[in-house]
Design a protein around this motif. Structure first.
Motif, mmCIF file in Angstrom:
data_model
loop_
_atom_site.group_PDB
_atom_site.id
_atom_site.type_symbol
_atom_site.label_atom_id
_atom_site.label_comp_id
_atom_site.label_asym_id
_atom_site.label_seq_id
_atom_site.Cartn_x
_atom_site.Cartn_y
_atom_site.Cartn_z
ATOM 1 N N ASP A 66 0.828 -1.211 0.000
ATOM 2 C CA ASP A 66 0.000 0.000 0.000
ATOM 3 C C ASP A 66 0.861 1.258 0.000
ATOM 4 O O ASP A 66 0.537 2.241 -0.697
ATOM 5 C CB ASP A 66 -0.944 -0.004 1.202
ATOM 6 C CG ASP A 66 -1.996 -1.108 1.113
ATOM 7 O OD1 ASP A 66 -2.231 -1.616 -0.005
ATOM 8 O OD2 ASP A 66 -2.565 -1.465 2.173
ATOM 9 N N ALA A 70 0.968 4.125 -2.887
ATOM 10 C CA ALA A 70 0.779 5.547 -2.578
ATOM 11 C C ALA A 70 1.934 6.373 -3.128
ATOM 12 O O ALA A 70 1.719 7.471 -3.686
ATOM 13 C CB ALA A 70 0.645 5.737 -1.068
ATOM 14 N N LYS A 74 1.766 9.307 -6.009
ATOM 15 C CA LYS A 74 2.286 10.671 -5.812
ATOM 16 C C LYS A 74 3.237 11.060 -6.937
ATOM 17 O O LYS A 74 3.199 12.154 -7.471
ATOM 18 C CB LYS A 74 3.017 10.800 -4.470
ATOM 19 C CG LYS A 74 2.103 10.922 -3.280
ATOM 20 C CD LYS A 74 2.946 11.108 -2.035
ATOM 21 C CE LYS A 74 2.073 11.140 -0.804
ATOM 22 N NZ LYS A 74 2.875 11.315 0.428
#
Length: 78
Positions: A66, A70, A74
């Motif tokens: 996870d 992420a 980004k």
């Protein structure tokens, strides 16, 4: 009487020896049964600990996955 005792003492001694051997064999059987039960219990504990360790590892890997997703999100949005 004495002649019969002298004649059959080896048979009597063999019989007593056989009885002692049977008693020792039974005691060994009982001990082996206890050891098998102990090993099964230990195996169950080991399996439970291994499952817990796998669950912890899977949770940690899911968290890392996870975090990586992420970070990629980004970087991809810039």
């Amino acid at each position: 009487m004495t002649e019969n005792l002298l004649k059959f003492w080896p048979v009597a001694l063999a019989f007593v020896g056989f009885l002692v051997w049977l008693i020792r064999l039974e005691a060994r059987s009982v001990e082996n049964t206890k050891e098998i039960k102990r090993l099964w219990h230990q195996r169950k504990e080991d399996m439970d600990l291994a499952k817990a360790a796998r669950d912890d590892t899977n949770a940690m890997l899911a968290e890392i996955r996870d975090d990586i997703k992420a970070l990629i999100a980004k970087v991809g949005s810039k």
